[in-house]
Design an enzyme around this catalytic site. Sequence first.
Site, PDB file in Angstrom:
ATOM      1  N   GLY A   1      -1.050  -5.860 -15.130  1.00  0.00           N
ATOM      2  CA  GLY A   1      -0.527  -4.686 -14.426  1.00  0.00           C
ATOM      3  C   GLY A   1       0.917  -4.385 -14.804  1.00  0.00           C
ATOM      4  O   GLY A   1       1.476  -4.995 -15.725  1.00  0.00           O
TER       5      GLY A   1
ATOM      6  N   TYR B   1      -1.517   1.093   2.398  1.00  0.00           N
ATOM      7  CA  TYR B   1      -0.720   0.249   1.496  1.00  0.00           C
ATOM      8  C   TYR B   1       0.339  -0.506   2.317  1.00  0.00           C
ATOM      9  O   TYR B   1       0.474  -1.722   2.212  1.00  0.00           O
ATOM     10  CB  TYR B   1      -0.064   1.156   0.455  1.00  0.00           C
ATOM     11  CG  TYR B   1       0.850   0.467  -0.526  1.00  0.00           C
ATOM     12  CD1 TYR B   1       0.340  -0.341  -1.531  1.00  0.00           C
ATOM     13  CD2 TYR B   1       2.228   0.666  -0.467  1.00  0.00           C
ATOM     14  CE1 TYR B   1       1.186  -0.940  -2.453  1.00  0.00           C
ATOM     15  CE2 TYR B   1       3.073   0.075  -1.390  1.00  0.00           C
ATOM     16  CZ  TYR B   1       2.548  -0.732  -2.383  1.00  0.00           C
ATOM     17  OH  TYR B   1       3.378  -1.319  -3.296  1.00  0.00           O
TER      18      TYR B   1
HETATM   19  N1  SER Z   1       5.550   1.809  -6.243  1.00  0.00           N
HETATM   20  C1  SER Z   1       4.819   1.648  -5.016  1.00  0.00           C
HETATM   21  C2  SER Z   1       3.986   2.833  -4.710  1.00  0.00           C
HETATM   22  O1  SER Z   1       4.427   3.912  -4.927  1.00  0.00           O
HETATM   23  C3  SER Z   1       5.752   1.376  -3.869  1.00  0.00           C
HETATM   24  O2  SER Z   1       6.077   0.046  -3.810  1.00  0.00           O
HETATM   25  O3  SER Z   1       2.912   2.690  -4.232  1.00  0.00           O
END
Ligand code: SER
Length: 320
Positions: free
Chosen positions: A11, A144
């Site tokens: 990743g 998230y």
């Molecule tokens: N880069 C991530 C996102 O935008 C945030 O931690 O989901």
Amino acid sequence: MKNVLIIGSTGQIGSELVVALREHLKEKGTVVAGYTKRRGVPAQIRETGPAELVDILDKDNIEEVVKRYQIDTIYNLAAVLSATAEANPVNAWRVGIDGLINVLEVARIYGCAVFTPSSIGAFGPDSPKNNTPQDCVMRPTSIYGVSKVTGELLSDYYFRRYGVDTRSVRFPGLISYATPPGGGTTDYAVDIFYSAVRNEPFACPIPENEKMDFMYMPDAIRAAIEIMETDPTKLIHRNSFNITAMSFSPAEIAEAIKKNVPGFKIHYEVDPLRKAIAESWPNKMDETCAEKEWGWKPKFTLDEMVKDMLKHVRAKEQQE
Ligand code: SER
């Protein structure tokens, strides 16, 4: 840290962490790159050290690899980024939390240290927007963020209950050129560079003045290594430390790019989902706990990052 397993090694963070840790540990240790069937493993990772199929949802599989390589540290980088996660919340939870508890269980049995990144996404609309403190109301509104806060709590629980050496940072949006991010709210700050070097106008999905925290990947990689090598007696916090390097809005990064690419143009095609997520996140986190407890200090400013990104993205585009 001697024998390391990186789960999610292909990743955005993993692909650079494998290279950096192999270089950092040299012959003093082994860095096993865990990859998935879906993504495969690039030649560069396979040719510089061991690579193993690791399914984060299969505890026996993780355990077998940990046992075989006598792993003492696990970097758990498997995650679904914020905007993609909204399309399939159950999958985001499975990877983020069912996956994490598998890692923590194996770590408990085999005495491994564990690093699982958290994020600015762990904060929510009730958190203070400016100088967002290390310890404050979180209550994120994205799946998230919900899984990031849960992951922080679960990691602290395993430390307190079983003494598993869990440590972590809340990463801001990460900017890099080696491997693209995918499905994040902060991805615009990577995509913008590809438009700039192709002399194309950039259609920005985030509102013009919406500030968020960001960091250039070399700083992020250094943070991930430094926190795992810190003397644990110095740590008051563990999961997770606020860290940042710069805070900017789309208008501000566009200005910084224009200094190097005078004809660069940005316009706004705001995506309602990403807008809502961005608005619920901090403008700028306070990182004094990380400074005090383990000496965190970023190196790259906005202007330095922009210059370096333009150079590398240009080189990459010319190769293709
Ligand atoms: N880069 C991530 C996102 O935008 C945030 O931690 O989901």
